[in-house]
Design an enzyme around this catalytic site. Structure first.
Site, PDB file in Angstrom:
ATOM      1  CB  SER A  74       0.201  -5.656  -7.451  1.00 40.86           C
ATOM      2  OG  SER A  74       0.673  -4.701  -8.364  1.00 40.86           O
ATOM      3  CB  SER A 117       0.712   3.965  -5.731  1.00 40.42           C
ATOM      4  OG  SER A 117       2.014   3.700  -6.204  1.00 40.42           O
ATOM      5  CB  SER A 140       7.313   6.914 -12.755  1.00 34.83           C
ATOM      6  OG  SER A 140       7.892   8.076 -12.196  1.00 34.83           O
ATOM      7  CG  ASN A 141      11.390   4.549 -16.687  1.00 36.74           C
ATOM      8  OD1 ASN A 141      11.149   3.723 -15.807  1.00 36.74           O
ATOM      9  ND2 ASN A 141      11.819   4.190 -17.888  1.00 36.74           N
ATOM     10  CD  GLU A 142       8.405   9.970 -16.419  1.00 34.59           C
ATOM     11  OE1 GLU A 142       8.114   9.975 -17.629  1.00 34.59           O
ATOM     12  OE2 GLU A 142       8.117   9.018 -15.661  1.00 34.59           O
ATOM     13  N   GLY A 146       0.818  -1.207   0.000  1.00 32.75           N
ATOM     14  CA  GLY A 146       0.000   0.000   0.000  1.00 32.75           C
ATOM     15  C   GLY A 146       0.850   1.255   0.000  1.00 32.75           C
ATOM     16  CD  GLU A 202       9.867  -4.220  -5.707  1.00 30.58           C
ATOM     17  OE1 GLU A 202       8.905  -4.482  -6.457  1.00 30.58           O
ATOM     18  OE2 GLU A 202      10.085  -3.079  -5.274  1.00 30.58           O
TER      19      GLU A 202
END
Length: 396
Positions: free
Chosen positions: A169, A137, A375-377, A135, A255
């Site tokens: 997920s 995002s 995210s890639n940013e 939990g 992870e």
């Protein structure tokens, strides 16, 4: 086209016998019905069968291979962990359902949890009796976790939680959720991540609503989760209240371990099957397409070598971010390449063509690869600030 061997972690005596042990177990237990089932974008496939298979893995001691012996694991070396993940991927064994518990929550509790928390949760994780979701995002706070607004307040012997998580997920099957919630206000002039706590929350508690999100692939492995005065026991905070950021970052570090190598073996299999499809359909005769397939092969070779080197050397700032940037862009590019190999006729094929649908699904789900897991940013920002020393972005 066969990929060259990536740089290996130095072998030790007994590694080849260990590899044979892994191969023999998988050969005896991976049935045709399970082969290749599940994975990103396909987590709904044969869920009950995959759960039963993962529990067989657990009973044989494979799921906690990397855990210390003192906590019920095998205490395997990095080299043997890599061997297991390589052989698991090559066998076509199904996607496991326990990875959030065994690779994220379990190691976090071993490192930072209380003895009582370890005693309560580690056996259930190891046996795959209790499943977990993450939990982090929220609608207004994705990869920038310091912006979470879900709140938890102490009321007697319980944390009372109010807020919303999203893109969670496997929340629909999870028994527990580890989450970040704001338990203290941001101090004036202080960092935004101060005052966050890392809580363990039972997903069957009153006040929790899970709503699956239907994806482009047609599956619903992601979810919205609403907390309306949901409760968790007072002692289900990992680390000190208000110090959850340190715990959350430790979890993310756990992870990104040896399982990444197995993921890349899966990438290799996907690429080799796509090359075979291009040969079978004649698409490989196109010189531009042939060049793109060759480039994908080269880039994956580089990715595998970089990952092996990173895993075999002391962790350095930004390493996990660089690996995430590399693999997510590569796999997203593979989805686009698959659409080019299929061509207009393949893209227009009707439902029921399993070979074509497999590549559709890869393409559609890979659009999320550069977003989930950080995210890639955000990953580029981490590399810019923490590795290159560039000025910090103002995210207030």
């Amino acid at each position: 086209m066969t990929l060259p061997a990536a740089r290996e972690v130095a072998p030790v005596d007994g590694d080849e016998e260990f590899r044979r042990e892994v191969r023999d177990w998988l050969a005896a237990n991976v049935t045709d019905e399970l082969r290749g089932v599940g994975g990103p974008g396909r987590e709904n496939e044969a869920y009950r069968q995959r759960l039963a298979f993962t529990r067989r893995l657990a009973a044989a001691g494979w799921t906690t291979l990397a855990w210390p012996v003192a906590h019920g694991g095998r205490g395997a070396s990095l080299g043997r962990q890599i061997i297991f993940h390589e052989e698991y991927a090559r066998s076509g064994a199904p996607s496991r359902v326990d990875h959030i518990g065994t690779t994220m929550v379990g190691p976090t509790l071993m490192a930072l949890g209380t003895e009582r928390q370890r005693h309560r949760f580690l056996p259930g994780i190891a046996a795959v009796d209790e499943l977990w979701c993450q939990g982090y995002s929220e609608p207004g706070a994705g990869s920038d976790l310091a912006g979470v607004t879900t709140r938890a307040r102490l009321h007697g012997d319980h944390w009372v939680i109010t807020g919303q998580k999203v893109w969670t997920s496997l929340a629909q099957v999870a028994d527990w959720c580890f989450m970040l919630a704001r338990t203290e206000p941001v101090p004036d002039g202080g960092p935004r991540h101060a005052g966050l706590s890392y809580l363990l929350v039972p997903m069957r508690a009153p006040g929790i609503t899970v709503r699956p999100i239907r994806q482009l692939t047609g599956d619903s492995e992601f979810n919205e989760v609403f907390f309306d005065d949901a409760r968790a026991d007072r002692d289900l905070v990992v680390g000190e209240p208000g110090q959850g950021w340190r715990v959350a970052m430790a979890t993310l570090g756990f992870e990104r371990g040896a399982a990444t190598v197995g993921q890349q073996i899966g990438f290799q299999q996907d690429l080799e099957e796509l090359i075979e499809l291009a040969r079978r359909t004649g698409a490989i005769a196109d010189p531009m397409l042939r060049e793109r397939l060759t480039r994908a092969w080269i880039d994956l070779s580089v990715l595998r070598s970089h990952t092996r080197r990173a895993l075999s050397e002391p962790a350095s700032t930004g390493t996990a971010s660089v690996i995430k940037l590399l693999w997510s862009r590569w796999r997203q590019g593979l989805g686009e390449l698959a659409m080019a190999v299929l061509g207009p006729a393949g893209a227009a094929a009707g439902p029921g063509d399993r070979d074509v649908e497999r590549w559709w699904r890869l393409f559609l789900f890979s659009r999320a690869d550069t977003i989930y897991g950080g995210s890639n940013e955000i990953q580029r920002g981490i590399v810019a600030e923490r590795v290159l020393g560039l000025p910090r972005q103002n995210r207030r």
